[in-house]
Design a protein around this motif. Structure first.
Motif, PDB file in Angstrom:
ATOM      1  N   LEU A 100       0.873  -0.999  -0.190  1.00  0.00           N
ATOM      2  CA  LEU A 100      -0.034   0.083  -0.110  1.00  0.00           C
ATOM      3  C   LEU A 100       0.950   1.224   0.159  1.00  0.00           C
ATOM      4  O   LEU A 100       1.741   1.349   0.666  1.00  0.00           O
ATOM      5  N   SER A 101       0.471   2.269  -0.879  1.00  0.00           N
ATOM      6  CA  SER A 101       1.029   3.493  -0.787  1.00  0.00           C
ATOM      7  C   SER A 101      -0.088   4.670  -0.470  1.00  0.00           C
ATOM      8  O   SER A 101      -1.096   4.460  -1.344  1.00  0.00           O
ATOM      9  N   ARG A 102       0.407   5.361   0.529  1.00  0.00           N
ATOM     10  CA  ARG A 102      -0.664   6.493   0.568  1.00  0.00           C
ATOM     11  C   ARG A 102      -0.119   7.834   0.059  1.00  0.00           C
ATOM     12  O   ARG A 102       0.805   8.203   0.504  1.00  0.00           O
ATOM     13  N   ARG A 103      -0.940   8.603  -0.231  1.00  0.00           N
ATOM     14  CA  ARG A 103      -0.459   9.908  -0.550  1.00  0.00           C
ATOM     15  C   ARG A 103      -1.488  11.046  -0.100  1.00  0.00           C
ATOM     16  O   ARG A 103      -2.454  10.694  -0.068  1.00  0.00           O
ATOM     17  N   GLY A 104      -0.846  12.161  -0.291  1.00  0.00           N
ATOM     18  CA  GLY A 104      -1.559  13.484   0.147  1.00  0.00           C
ATOM     19  C   GLY A 104      -2.300  13.741  -0.998  1.00  0.00           C
ATOM     20  O   GLY A 104      -2.193  13.429  -2.005  1.00  0.00           O
ATOM     21  N   ALA A 105      -3.314  14.986  -0.836  1.00  0.00           N
ATOM     22  CA  ALA A 105      -4.021  15.573  -1.966  1.00  0.00           C
ATOM     23  C   ALA A 105      -3.126  16.270  -2.842  1.00  0.00           C
ATOM     24  O   ALA A 105      -2.371  16.997  -2.493  1.00  0.00           O
ATOM     25  N   ARG A 106      -3.553  15.944  -4.134  1.00  0.00           N
ATOM     26  CA  ARG A 106      -3.148  16.961  -5.191  1.00  0.00           C
ATOM     27  C   ARG A 106      -1.493  17.091  -5.268  1.00  0.00           C
ATOM     28  O   ARG A 106      -0.896  18.085  -5.423  1.00  0.00           O
ATOM     29  N   LEU A 107      -0.832  15.731  -5.171  1.00  0.00           N
ATOM     30  CA  LEU A 107       0.483  15.948  -5.367  1.00  0.00           C
ATOM     31  C   LEU A 107       0.815  15.611  -6.820  1.00  0.00           C
ATOM     32  O   LEU A 107       2.267  15.869  -7.111  1.00  0.00           O
ATOM     33  N   ARG A 108       0.028  15.286  -7.724  1.00  0.00           N
ATOM     34  CA  ARG A 108       0.276  15.402  -9.160  1.00  0.00           C
ATOM     35  C   ARG A 108      -0.992  15.908  -9.907  1.00  0.00           C
ATOM     36  O   ARG A 108      -0.861  15.841 -11.215  1.00  0.00           O
ATOM     37  N   GLU A 109      -1.994  16.500  -9.310  1.00  0.00           N
ATOM     38  CA  GLU A 109      -3.196  16.999  -9.977  1.00  0.00           C
ATOM     39  C   GLU A 109      -2.796  18.397 -10.682  1.00  0.00           C
ATOM     40  O   GLU A 109      -1.866  19.025 -10.198  1.00  0.00           O
ATOM     41  N   VAL A 110      -3.546  18.685 -11.571  1.00  0.00           N
ATOM     42  CA  VAL A 110      -3.494  20.032 -12.252  1.00  0.00           C
ATOM     43  C   VAL A 110      -5.051  20.589 -12.297  1.00  0.00           C
ATOM     44  O   VAL A 110      -5.932  19.953 -12.326  1.00  0.00           O
ATOM     45  N   HIS A 111      -5.009  21.862 -12.373  1.00  0.00           N
ATOM     46  CA  HIS A 111      -6.422  22.624 -12.591  1.00  0.00           C
ATOM     47  C   HIS A 111      -6.911  22.422 -14.109  1.00  0.00           C
ATOM     48  O   HIS A 111      -6.072  22.615 -14.918  1.00  0.00           O
ATOM     49  N   PRO A 112      -8.005  21.783 -14.061  1.00  0.00           N
ATOM     50  CA  PRO A 112      -8.229  21.358 -15.560  1.00  0.00           C
ATOM     51  C   PRO A 112      -8.601  22.754 -16.340  1.00  0.00           C
ATOM     52  O   PRO A 112      -9.122  23.861 -15.649  1.00  0.00           O
ATOM     53  N   VAL A 113      -8.408  22.720 -17.559  1.00  0.00           N
ATOM     54  CA  VAL A 113      -8.802  23.791 -18.599  1.00  0.00           C
ATOM     55  C   VAL A 113     -10.343  23.776 -18.878  1.00  0.00           C
ATOM     56  O   VAL A 113     -11.057  22.769 -19.096  1.00  0.00           O
ATOM     57  N   ALA A 114     -10.922  25.043 -18.569  1.00  0.00           N
ATOM     58  CA  ALA A 114     -12.381  25.302 -18.796  1.00  0.00           C
ATOM     59  C   ALA A 114     -12.682  25.016 -20.498  1.00  0.00           C
ATOM     60  O   ALA A 114     -11.778  25.125 -21.247  1.00  0.00           O
ATOM     61  N   HIS A 115     -13.683  24.358 -20.676  1.00  0.00           N
ATOM     62  CA  HIS A 115     -14.049  23.982 -22.224  1.00  0.00           C
ATOM     63  C   HIS A 115     -14.493  25.254 -22.802  1.00  0.00           C
ATOM     64  O   HIS A 115     -14.881  26.253 -22.240  1.00  0.00           O
ATOM     65  N   GLY A 116     -13.833  25.166 -24.009  1.00  0.00           N
ATOM     66  CA  GLY A 116     -14.210  26.289 -24.724  1.00  0.00           C
ATOM     67  C   GLY A 116     -13.398  27.555 -24.579  1.00  0.00           C
ATOM     68  O   GLY A 116     -13.539  28.517 -25.277  1.00  0.00           O
ATOM     69  N   THR A 117     -12.266  27.309 -23.881  1.00  0.00           N
ATOM     70  CA  THR A 117     -11.420  28.324 -23.630  1.00  0.00           C
ATOM     71  C   THR A 117     -10.207  28.500 -24.525  1.00  0.00           C
ATOM     72  O   THR A 117      -9.790  27.209 -24.994  1.00  0.00           O
ATOM     73  N   SER A 118      -9.388  29.681 -24.799  1.00  0.00           N
ATOM     74  CA  SER A 118      -8.275  29.378 -25.421  1.00  0.00           C
ATOM     75  C   SER A 118      -7.012  29.235 -24.573  1.00  0.00           C
ATOM     76  O   SER A 118      -7.371  29.707 -23.219  1.00  0.00           O
ATOM     77  N   THR A 119      -6.239  28.542 -25.011  1.00  0.00           N
ATOM     78  CA  THR A 119      -5.145  28.225 -24.245  1.00  0.00           C
ATOM     79  C   THR A 119      -3.987  27.924 -25.028  1.00  0.00           C
ATOM     80  O   THR A 119      -4.014  27.779 -26.260  1.00  0.00           O
ATOM     81  N   ASN A 120      -2.781  27.808 -24.312  1.00  0.00           N
ATOM     82  CA  ASN A 120      -1.383  27.778 -25.198  1.00  0.00           C
ATOM     83  C   ASN A 120      -0.901  26.197 -24.514  1.00  0.00           C
ATOM     84  O   ASN A 120      -1.166  25.552 -23.454  1.00  0.00           O
ATOM     85  N   VAL A 121      -0.345  25.726 -25.447  1.00  0.00           N
ATOM     86  CA  VAL A 121       0.158  24.164 -25.299  1.00  0.00           C
ATOM     87  C   VAL A 121       1.508  24.172 -25.614  1.00  0.00           C
ATOM     88  O   VAL A 121       2.059  24.976 -26.556  1.00  0.00           O
ATOM     89  N   LEU A 122       2.261  23.134 -25.109  1.00  0.00           N
ATOM     90  CA  LEU A 122       3.587  22.640 -25.537  1.00  0.00           C
ATOM     91  C   LEU A 122       3.318  21.521 -26.446  1.00  0.00           C
ATOM     92  O   LEU A 122       2.893  20.413 -26.070  1.00  0.00           O
ATOM     93  N   VAL A 123       3.964  21.571 -27.826  1.00  0.00           N
ATOM     94  CA  VAL A 123       3.911  20.638 -28.675  1.00  0.00           C
ATOM     95  C   VAL A 123       5.433  20.042 -28.527  1.00  0.00           C
ATOM     96  O   VAL A 123       6.333  20.683 -29.223  1.00  0.00           O
ATOM     97  N   MET A 124       5.382  18.627 -28.427  1.00  0.00           N
ATOM     98  CA  MET A 124       6.789  18.000 -28.345  1.00  0.00           C
ATOM     99  C   MET A 124       6.519  16.915 -29.609  1.00  0.00           C
ATOM    100  O   MET A 124       5.489  16.368 -29.716  1.00  0.00           O
TER     101      MET A 124
END
Length: 379
Positions: free
Chosen positions: A115-139
């Motif tokens: 078992l591994s226990r983690r705290g909250a939001r150690l890898r989470e990100v705020h989701p992008v709102a639908h329909g909004t303009s955003t910048n992305v990194l293209v690899m």
């Protein structure tokens, strides 16, 4: 026999901080010299409870994959051990481990309980709102054309090692994507990558959005693989490091001759896919016929030059920070990726190495490229 627990943390806790955490559980430290290992005592009688060691600096490659999936950029390891596996002392060690994990922004690994226990939001990100303009990194990776099966294996291995969000939640050859990795498993993903013509599409976990793995069914010299990532989370150095490590590891694993990471501005996110807007940046495709046309006609934030490419070209690299790797060199034009117009002056490859626009670039108009004057050749 001992009961062992590990805590992987983002931060280092001083001896004073450790003593304060122990005090919260009515625990103290044995004053007898013990080197790097602390003996923890409990209660008025000061009876043995558990041993403690840490923090120990962690090499990223020494972090187990199941821990990578739980926490972003753990830098330190703490070890707890209950000698003799005393049933009365194990709960005290586990409670201290939980308090310690909270204090250092980390996770508790209890191998005995699997078992591994983690705290909250150690890898989470705020989701992008639908329909909004955003910048992305293209690899984009330009790699020798090999079996899609081998490439898919490489992708899974690199993602689990550095960036689990790049694993395909869904994958397929047409929309809606037919398969789920959690249900269909690795072998289904690998098999489809081998049979796809010319590629499979991946839907990933934010901050990763989508990607493409190409297959060599058209006998081209080079194929192209891509991954698109939200830019906003990369302002956090932990996310930036994880993404760059994946970019570099997959470039080396796939023997990419060239790879780029560039910011594409003005994109629109509808919750499932990205779409172009009139303000979207043009992203160059440098191998439309399977042969590399040269390097991009504009500056990029990160670039990978494979050793074969370096050996082919008798030219000096731009004066920017680099990382040397076994199969190539990473050039860092901007530590945190930025739009191409915001890159510093001189953050560019020499003119004769770059593909050129066939006509003046106009936003929203179709773009054609012509090969660079000096294009590397391969036998």
């Amino acid at each position: 026999m001992s009961y062992d627990v590990r805590v992987y943390g983002r931060t280092s806790l001083s001896r004073e901080g450790i003593d304060e955490l122990l005090h919260l559980g009515s625990l103290t430290v044995d004053d007898a010299p013990g080197g790097d290992v602390i003996t923890v005592l409990r209660g008025v009688r000061r009876q043995y409870s558990f041993s403690f060691e840490g923090p120990v600096d962690l090499d990223p490659d020494d972090v187990p994959e199941h821990i990578v999936a739980l926490i972003l950029e753990p830098h330190y390891l703490y070890r707890l051990s209950v000698e003799g596996s005393s049933a009365t002392e194990i709960p005290h060690a586990l409670r201290f481990a939980a308090r310690l994990a909270h204090a250092v922004g980390g996770v508790v690994e209890d191998p005995q309980a699997a078992l591994s226990r983690r705290g909250a939001r150690l890898r989470e990100v705020h989701p992008v709102a639908h329909g909004t303009s955003t910048n992305v990194l293209v690899m984009t990776w330009y790699a020798p054309a090999i079996s899609g099966r081998d490439t898919a294996r490489m992708w899974l291995g690199c993602a689990r090692r550095d960036l689990p969000e790049a694993l395909p939640r869904r994958f397929g050859v047409f929309e809606p994507l037919q398969h789920k990795l959690a249900i269909d498993g690795d072998e289904a993903f690998i098999t489809l990558a081998e049979s796809a013509d010319p590629f499979i599409t991946l839907r990933c976990t934010q901050p990763c959005l989508n990607g493409v793995i190409s297959n060599n069914r058209q006998n081209k010299r080079f194929v192209v693989h891509t991954l698109t990532v939200l830019m906003e989370p990369l302002e956090h150095p932990g996310w930036r490091t994880a993404v760059r490590r994946f970019f570099t590891r997959f470039a080396a694993a796939s023997s990419a001759v060239f790879a780029s990471a560039e910011v594409q501005t003005g994109m629109r996110w509808n919750g499932r896919t990205l779409s172009y807007t009139p303000d979207s940046d043009f992203v160059a495709y440098l191998a439309p016929s399977g042969d590399l046309m040269g390097l991009p006609p504009y500056p990029v934030s990160w670039a990978w030059l494979g050793q074969d490419y370096l050996d082919n070209l008798d030219t000096s690299l731009p004066p920017v920070p680099t990382e040397a790797h076994t199969r190539g060199t990473l050039l860092i034009f901007a530590d945190c990726p930025v739009a191409r117009e915001d890159l510093p002056a001189g953050a560019q490859f020499a003119d004769h190495l770059r593909a050129q626009y066939a006509q003046p670039l106009r936003r929203g108009a179709s773009v054609q490229l012509v090969p660079a004057t000096d294009v590397a050749t391969w036998s």
